[in-house]
Design a protein around this motif. Structure first.
Motif, PDB file in Angstrom:
ATOM      1  N   ARG A  94      -4.057   3.674   6.109  1.00  0.00           N
ATOM      2  CA  ARG A  94      -4.380   2.260   6.293  1.00  0.00           C
ATOM      3  C   ARG A  94      -3.110   1.440   6.267  1.00  0.00           C
ATOM      4  NH1 ARG A  94      -9.084   1.435   2.990  1.00  0.00           N
ATOM      5  NH2 ARG A  94      -9.531   3.613   3.422  1.00  0.00           N
ATOM      6  N   ALA A  95      -3.167   0.318   6.986  1.00  0.00           N
ATOM      7  CA  ALA A  95      -1.991  -0.539   7.058  1.00  0.00           C
ATOM      8  C   ALA A  95      -1.773  -1.195   5.702  1.00  0.00           C
ATOM      9  CB  ALA A  95      -2.188  -1.594   8.136  1.00  0.00           C
ATOM     10  N   GLY A  96      -0.565  -1.039   5.147  1.00  0.00           N
ATOM     11  CA  GLY A  96      -0.237  -1.682   3.876  1.00  0.00           C
ATOM     12  C   GLY A  96       0.850  -2.715   4.118  1.00  0.00           C
ATOM     13  N   GLU A  97       1.337  -3.307   3.017  1.00  0.00           N
ATOM     14  CA  GLU A  97       2.347  -4.370   3.173  1.00  0.00           C
ATOM     15  C   GLU A  97       3.650  -3.840   3.728  1.00  0.00           C
ATOM     16  OE1 GLU A  97       2.936  -6.696  -0.351  1.00  0.00           O
ATOM     17  OE2 GLU A  97       0.854  -7.408  -0.222  1.00  0.00           O
ATOM     18  N   SER A  98       4.068  -2.657   3.245  1.00  0.00           N
ATOM     19  CA  SER A  98       5.381  -2.171   3.661  1.00  0.00           C
ATOM     20  C   SER A  98       5.300  -1.095   4.747  1.00  0.00           C
ATOM     21  CB  SER A  98       6.131  -1.620   2.440  1.00  0.00           C
ATOM     22  OG  SER A  98       5.284  -0.735   1.760  1.00  0.00           O
ATOM     23  N   GLN A 140       6.519   4.389   7.888  1.00  0.00           N
ATOM     24  CA  GLN A 140       6.513   3.218   8.782  1.00  0.00           C
ATOM     25  C   GLN A 140       5.685   3.467  10.037  1.00  0.00           C
ATOM     26  OE1 GLN A 140      10.174   2.407  11.000  1.00  0.00           O
ATOM     27  NE2 GLN A 140      11.135   4.086   9.885  1.00  0.00           N
ATOM     28  N   VAL A 190       3.942   6.321   1.694  1.00  0.00           N
ATOM     29  CA  VAL A 190       4.023   5.232   2.670  1.00  0.00           C
ATOM     30  C   VAL A 190       5.037   5.611   3.747  1.00  0.00           C
ATOM     31  CG1 VAL A 190       4.653   2.802   3.019  1.00  0.00           C
ATOM     32  CG2 VAL A 190       3.422   3.491   0.956  1.00  0.00           C
ATOM     33  N   GLU A 218      -0.067   3.319   4.677  1.00  0.00           N
ATOM     34  CA  GLU A 218      -0.344   4.091   3.459  1.00  0.00           C
ATOM     35  C   GLU A 218      -1.181   5.301   3.842  1.00  0.00           C
ATOM     36  OE1 GLU A 218      -2.208   1.244   0.894  1.00  0.00           O
ATOM     37  OE2 GLU A 218      -0.354   0.057   0.767  1.00  0.00           O
TER      38      GLU A 218
END
Ligand SMILES: Cc1cc2nc3c(=O)[nH]c(=O)nc-3n(C[C@H](O)[C@H](O)[C@H](O)COP(=O)(O)OP(=O)(O)OC[C@H]3O[C@@H](n4cnc5c(N)ncnc54)[C@H](O)[C@@H]3O)c2cc1C
Length: 496
Positions: A352-356, A376, A374, A359
């Motif tokens: 799932r898309a996380g902040e950095s 990119q 995590v 994930e």
């Protein structure tokens, strides 16, 4: 570089000429070679319409701009013509001075870059068109999105709104594109131009798959200066083995019982490998000895056994059968030794898309709990996509109209021993053929140059015969074909 110009067809008297035109859809190696052979075989008034949505005479494999993307078959095995096995090697030798940097000489033979092979293929098409005349092999840029029957032939619909009438169709569409994953951060297509560009220097990348596509991607990133970790994940964590020098090993003889059981076949191959080892002969020689009969073995296996092969044996088969030139294997070993490339065995559970970044949750082999990390970007390099669930517009249209059906495993189109497409009613479709990776489920060993070059000749002859017979009315309707079980004996030892 690739130099075949993409000429738009002059509008022509479509209806009147339809019966004298053959459309070849896809101008990778398969389609290009069918077009070249058709030029030699068709009556003078006929035309080949070579349709391509991207670059002509390249296909996915040979359109690469990267010099380090090497062929995984020795140059001696890459002639485009089965009757002239030295054709590519002689072509290379004639260009030795300007292509020297793109040919690797190893203990296991010479390997050229895929880009050089693309140039070879482009030159073959250019030469054929120069000899035949531009109207004999006409290039039609654009994506064919639909085909419908029209009289004795077909009407082709293009994404750009164009329509062409033809008397026969050859489907040479290559691998079907993977369906969009729907998962955030996931790049569905490892071969898209942006797969490895625009990366941040500090965050790892996850590649799902540890086969030849992963190797390409890892080297591509490395050569572009990417220094962060690359994690490559697959269920078995197997890497392609390296090429070594080989000597011919006699093709094993299997009994009918062995031919019907995957386990029995595996036992035989293992026995053969042990016998070879006892004589100091490498296992690679045994694997190579199976190649002329692999399609035949595949066709003889009951559907249940083929499905079992896909589930359990395929990763092992792939890494032994599709091998790496030594220098490429050395570079991959180097990246692993330096800690940049981390090959992991396990299963991707979630992303799932996380902040950095993305994930990722994976179940790694030997770990009791799922592991989270995590990255990119996640790149899909799993390779095999099927027909079911495909969003390829042409594949969807062929199924919807009943012009084609899926092979028993749903990997691609079902075909007969003469590569005629089998329609939804189980009959060999008149005037429609297919070859290359798109018929992999029916034949298995049909995705590389040594097999495709033979199939291209076979399809061109079938088309030419159909055009010659067209004046005579068809006698009766052929019997329906059992699902992807047709070819068997016809393929025996004829593919190289
Ligand atoms: C990365 C990679 C490396 C490989 N390396 C080797 C190697 O070293 N040696 C070897 O023997 N084999 C290799 N192969 C196997 C390779 O698949 C075959 O050699 C061969 O190139 C397959 O050719 P093809 O024309 O059937 O498919 P493709 O090369 O995929 O070509 C299909 C073409 O059809 C076009 N197309 C598809 N649908 C449509 C449509 N609806 N309308 C118009 N155009 C369409 C596509 O744009 C594409 O150009 C490799 C494959 C890959 C992916």
């Amino acid at each position: 570089m690739n130099t075949v110009p993409s000429l738009r067809l002059a509008p022509m008297d479509n209806e009147r000429s339809a019966g004298r035109r053959v459309a070849v859809i896809g101008a990778g190696f398969s389609g290009t070679m069918v077009a070249i052979h058709l030029h030699a075989l068709l009556p003078p008034a006929c035309q080949v319409l070579l349709c391509e949505r991207d670059r002509f005479a390249c296909g996915t494999a040979y359109a690469t701009p990267f010099a380090h993307h090497m062929l995984n078959v020795r140059a001696t095995g890459m002639s485009a013509f089965p009757a002239d096995s030295s054709h590519f090697v002689n072509w290379l030798a004639a260009r030795a001075t300007d292509r020297a940097g793109e040919v690797m000489t190893t203990e296991a033979g010479a390997f050229a870059s895929r880009r050089v092979f693309g140039d070879y293929l482009s030159e073959l098409l250019e030469t054929a068109r120069a000899t035949a005349g531009k109207r004999r092999i006409a290039l039609r840029p654009g994506e064919v999105v639909d085909i419908e029957r029209a009289g004795v032939g077909f009407r082709l619909h293009f994404a750009d709104g164009g329509v062409e009438r033809v008397g026969a169709v050859v489907l040479a569409m290559g691998n079907l594109p993977p369906p969009p994953s729907g998962m955030p951060g996931r790049l569905a297509d490892a071969w898209s131009a942006g797969a490895t560009t625009g990366l941040r220097p500090d965050l790892p990348v996850l590649i799902v798959g540890t086969g030849l596509t992963m190797i390409d991607l890892a080297l591509q990133m490395r050569d572009a200066g990417f220094a962060a970790p690359i994690i490559a994940l697959s269920r078995r964590g197997l890497l392609p083995r390296r090429h070594r020098p080989t000597t011919p090993w006699p093709t094993p003889v299997f009994t009918d019982r062995e031919r019907r059981s995957l386990l029995a076949l595996l036992d035989c191959v293992r026995r053969e490998v042990r016998a070879a080892a006892a004589r100091g002969v490498d296992w690679r020689c045994v694997i190579d000895s199976l190649r002329p009969m692999t399609a035949d073995l595949w066709c003889g296996l009951p559907p249940r056994e083929r499905a079992r092969f896909l589930r359990h044996l395929r990763p092992f088969w792939d890494v032994h059968r599709h091998r790496l030139p030594g220098p490429i294997a050395d570079r991959i070993d180097g990246m692993r030794a330096q800690g940049q490339l981390d090959i992991r065995r396990g299963r991707l559970l979630d992303m799932r898309a996380g902040e950095s970044g993305v994930e990722v949750t994976a179940r790694l082999h030997g770990a009791s709990e799922p592991t989270r990390f995590v990255v990119q970007r996640v790149i899909d390099a799993m390779g095999l996509t099927g027909l079911h669930g495909s969003v390829d517009p042409l594949a969807v249209a062929l199924m919807r109209r009943g012009l084609a059906r899926a092979d028993g495993l749903g990997l691609g189109l079902d075909v007969t021993s003469t590569l005629a497409v089998i329609d939804a009613s189980g009959h060999a479709a008149t005037q429609m053929w297919a070859l290359g990776p798109v018929v992999r489920g029916a034949l298995w060993e049909c995705t590389a140059v040594p097999e495709i070059r033979v199939h291209a000749v076979r399809v061109a002859h079938a088309v030419a015969e159909a055009f010659a017979e067209r004046r005579a009315p068809p006698v009766g309707r052929p019997r329906p074909q059992p699902r992807s079980a047709a070819p068997c004996a016809a393929w025996r030892a004829r593919t190289i």
